[in-house]
Design an enzyme around this catalytic site. Structure first.
Site, PDB file in Angstrom:
ATOM      1  CG  HIS A 129      39.153  40.718  45.094  1.00 38.90           C
ATOM      2  ND1 HIS A 129      40.192  40.197  45.494  1.00 38.90           N
ATOM      3  CD2 HIS A 129      38.572  40.060  43.837  1.00 38.90           C
ATOM      4  CE1 HIS A 129      40.339  38.986  44.615  1.00 38.90           C
ATOM      5  NE2 HIS A 129      39.470  38.969  43.885  1.00 38.90           N
TER       6      HIS A 129
ATOM      7  CB  SER B  28      41.446  36.657  42.218  1.00 33.18           C
ATOM      8  OG  SER B  28      40.377  36.421  42.817  1.00 33.18           O
TER       9      SER B  28
END
Length: 303
Positions: free
Chosen positions: A281, A126
């Protein structure tokens, strides 16, 4: 969120004690801050000599602790030393008003230089992924290869989740809570998922002499920097490319690496490979074994 794999290895908590200094790159200056880190060494030395170390970078509101278990496993499987770092304004690293990918990349470059690591492999999730990609484009000579986990070298607005997290965390601090259960009750108004709340609340600390819990992250700095976290500092792949191996790992239930950005990735990183992992995610914590396999196969092929 922390990975659940647990394997034996040597873990040495460290913090680099150097004064902030200026890092010059591509015509601009940035004040670097020292990065806290855990060093994970392989259980045995490589018969063919030392291999390039790996720097492992967490995502927004994460820390080196989130990657502790998987770092131990990768150190064993790859027979490499891994430095799991705290990026600025996270974990045990110093706070700084400037929080963008250029500044964080300079911190990593200074870390490599100060530790005399030579050339390294980079893994980032991320926010850490965009930091790793920035380092690769900015200072390709010190990067052997790069692995970006569920993020891409493009400008893309953060999901509304992250501003919501900040609002919840600020409400926790304003409430002067003294128990984690009190903080979780407040955060449940802003995030339904218990694992995500536990991930965010892992940043709570009790300062010496105070009964109140506070977040170790400077919330005001991160709140004002959320737009920076969606941006990517390099805009034109015709001006800069990373011509070494790159792996992009994306969660099949995540939106951060949609198919339409793959051509842009290919222009910035012409030797890139793509690996899909069944997850959202939070790839590393949701499917640690698939993540481990993807990393090990990619890096072993490059040796």
């Amino acid at each position: 969120m922390a990975c659940l794999l647990m394997r034996p290895a040597i873990s040495l908590p460290r913090i680099l004690n150097v004064s902030p200094r200026l890092m010059l790159s591509r015509g601009f200056a940035s004040q670097t801050v020292p990065l806290a880190y855990d060093r994970h060494d392989p259980p045995t030395s490589s018969p063919s000599g030392p291999k390039p170390p790996i720097i492992f970078m967490h995502g927004l509101f994460g820390s080196k602790r989130n990657n502790r278990s998987i770092s131990k496993v990768l150190a064993r499987d790859l027979n490499r030393t891994i430095y799991a770092v705290d990026l600025r304004n996270h974990g045990d690293a110093e706070h700084n008003e400037k929080h963008d990918y250029t500044a964080m990349a300079h911190d990593v470059e200074a870390f490599v230089q100060d530790h005399k690591l030579g050339s390294v492999s980079l893994i980032g999730h991320s926010m850490g992924a965009k930091t790793a990609l920035t380092v690769a484009l900015q200072s390709p000579d010190i990067v052997e290869n790069v692995i970006a986990v569920d993020n891409a070298p493009v400008d893309a607005a953060l999901r509304a989740d992250f501003p919501n997290y900040v609002r919840g965390m600020k409400k926790v601090e304003d409430a002067n809570v003294t128990k984690a259960s009190e903080a979780d009750k407040i955060m449940s108004e802003f995030e339904e998922s218990l694992p995500v709340r536990q991930f965010l609340l892992s940043n709570l600390i009790r300062e010496p002499g105070s009964p109140q819990l506070k977040f170790r992250n400077p919330l005001s700095i991160l709140a004002s920097s959320l737009d920076n976290m969606g941006d990517f500092p390099f805009k034109n792949p015709d001006e800069v490319r990373y011509n070494k191996p790159a792996l992009f790992i994306r969660g099949t239930r995540s939106h951060y690496i949609p198919d339409e950005v793959l051509p842009v990735i290919g222009r910035f990183f012409p030797l890139f490979e793509l690996r899909d992992v069944e997850s959202g995610h939070w790839v590393i914590s949701e499917n640690p074994e698939a993540f481990r396999q993807a990393v090990v196969e990619f890096l072993q092929e490059k040796e």
